[in-house]
Design a protein around this motif. Structure first.
Motif, PDB file in Angstrom:
ATOM      1  N   LEU A  82      42.645  15.916  57.586  1.00 22.93           N
ATOM      2  CA  LEU A  82      41.390  16.506  57.115  1.00 22.93           C
ATOM      3  C   LEU A  82      40.569  17.082  58.266  1.00 22.93           C
ATOM      4  O   LEU A  82      39.937  18.134  58.124  1.00 22.93           O
ATOM      5  CB  LEU A  82      40.580  15.463  56.347  1.00 22.93           C
ATOM      6  N   ILE A  83      40.589  16.403  59.407  1.00 23.80           N
ATOM      7  CA  ILE A  83      39.894  16.937  60.580  1.00 23.80           C
ATOM      8  C   ILE A  83      40.587  18.207  61.060  1.00 23.80           C
ATOM      9  O   ILE A  83      39.946  19.199  61.425  1.00 23.80           O
ATOM     10  CB  ILE A  83      39.844  15.888  61.707  1.00 23.80           C
ATOM     11  N   LYS A  84      41.908  18.192  61.035  1.00 24.31           N
ATOM     12  CA  LYS A  84      42.675  19.365  61.459  1.00 24.31           C
ATOM     13  C   LYS A  84      42.382  20.565  60.551  1.00 24.31           C
ATOM     14  O   LYS A  84      42.184  21.690  61.022  1.00 24.31           O
ATOM     15  CB  LYS A  84      44.169  19.032  61.431  1.00 24.31           C
ATOM     16  N   ILE A  85      42.341  20.327  59.241  1.00 24.97           N
ATOM     17  CA  ILE A  85      42.034  21.400  58.295  1.00 24.97           C
ATOM     18  C   ILE A  85      40.628  21.947  58.553  1.00 24.97           C
ATOM     19  O   ILE A  85      40.403  23.164  58.547  1.00 24.97           O
ATOM     20  CB  ILE A  85      42.155  20.895  56.843  1.00 24.97           C
ATOM     21  N   PRO A 103      53.507  20.714  59.219  1.00 22.57           N
ATOM     22  CA  PRO A 103      54.151  20.118  58.044  1.00 22.57           C
ATOM     23  C   PRO A 103      53.248  20.022  56.815  1.00 22.57           C
ATOM     24  O   PRO A 103      53.740  20.044  55.681  1.00 22.57           O
ATOM     25  CB  PRO A 103      54.562  18.725  58.534  1.00 22.57           C
ATOM     26  N   GLU A 104      51.939  19.930  57.019  1.00 21.31           N
ATOM     27  CA  GLU A 104      51.033  19.785  55.877  1.00 21.31           C
ATOM     28  C   GLU A 104      50.739  21.162  55.276  1.00 21.31           C
ATOM     29  O   GLU A 104      50.231  22.048  55.956  1.00 21.31           O
ATOM     30  CB  GLU A 104      49.719  19.124  56.301  1.00 21.31           C
ATOM     31  N   TRP A 105      51.024  21.320  53.980  1.00 18.48           N
ATOM     32  CA  TRP A 105      50.817  22.632  53.359  1.00 18.48           C
ATOM     33  C   TRP A 105      49.338  23.028  53.351  1.00 18.48           C
ATOM     34  O   TRP A 105      49.005  24.217  53.454  1.00 18.48           O
ATOM     35  CB  TRP A 105      51.380  22.661  51.939  1.00 18.48           C
ATOM     36  N   GLU A 106      48.454  22.023  53.289  1.00 15.71           N
ATOM     37  CA  GLU A 106      47.026  22.338  53.291  1.00 15.71           C
ATOM     38  C   GLU A 106      46.600  22.989  54.608  1.00 15.71           C
ATOM     39  O   GLU A 106      45.740  23.872  54.626  1.00 15.71           O
ATOM     40  CB  GLU A 106      46.200  21.065  53.061  1.00 15.71           C
TER      41      GLU A 106
END
Length: 241
Positions: free
Chosen positions: A156-159, A184-187
């Motif tokens: 969430l911080i990365k997004i 790796p995270e699609w978000e």
């Protein structure tokens, strides 16, 4: 002066101010909610009272509303928000609300206090709110902190960092985001597509990195995640107009 001669709006403000002093939490929450119908100057006065309420729920609501009311008195808003963020507030979600409002209001000294608070906290919720607030603040000095936040293990911080870099408009972010397009995270990939497009559209002149962004979006348009693929396709259409 008799009550019936008072302006109805003044009566409402005075009544709600009294309710904010009630020992009942429900009364105070209701008063803060009802204050939304008042003029901004009157709302601001009530929000300042609620900002130091004994209940974290009331304080959270008040500091969240400060983002749209703080310009009524920036000095007073700064005093309340700074106090909440600088460890004087025990509840992390309330401190996060303060960070959000600081970024939205773009108050003097906002970058310094957000930067300091980010490096002092181990709480992911507060860190995420600070990162998002820095994007909204738009201070180019935030670039290094946001670049660091891209390496955070918390998704969430990365997004939030990817989105904030897109909001910031610093073209140096293109290299960083292109290099992360296979996260790796699609978000994260979805937000990268969005921020890369925003950076190209914000460029004041012909962007030398536009071809790299288009190539990255073309790759993401074939992503295994349908939301990512659809978004990348839509963003490509925007850039090719």
């Amino acid at each position: 002066m008799s009550t019936h001669l008072l302006d109805p709006m003044t009566q409402s403000q005075e009544f709600l101010k009294q309710q904010l002093s009630s020992s009942e939490l429900g009364d105070r929450l209701k008063a803060l909610n009802q204050s939304r119908g008042l003029p901004d100057a009157d709302r601001f006065e009530l929000v300042c009272i609620a900002g130091v309420d004994p209940s974290a729920r009331v304080r959270y609501d008040a500091l969240s509303q400060m983002s749209s009311l703080g310009q009524q008195n920036p000095a007073k808003a700064k005093q309340i928000l700074w106090a909440a963020l600088l460890n004087l507030e025990e509840e992390i979600d309330v401190r996060a609300a303060a960070a959000d409002s600081i970024g939205a209001l773009k108050l003097d000294g906002a970058f310094e206090i957000l930067n300091e608070s980010y490096h002092q906290t181990n709480e992911w919720l507060l860190a995420m709110s600070i990162v998002a607030a820095l994007g909204e603040l738009g201070d180019r000095r935030s670039f290094d902190l946001l670049s660091l936040a891209l390496e955070n293990e918390n998704t969430l911080i990365k997004i939030a960092a990817v989105g904030a870099l897109g909001d910031l408009g610093d073209q140096r972010a293109i290299d960083l985001l292109v290099s992360l397009a296979e996260q790796p995270e699609w978000e994260v990939r979805h937000r990268i597509a969005q921020s890369l497009t925003a950076l190209v559209l914000q460029a004041e002149d012909e962007n030398k990195d536009k071809s790299r962004v288009i190539a990255t979006l073309q790759k993401l348009s074939q992503d295994e995640s349908q939301p990512v693929a659809t978004a990348a396709t839509d963003f490509l259409a925007q850039l090719n107009r």
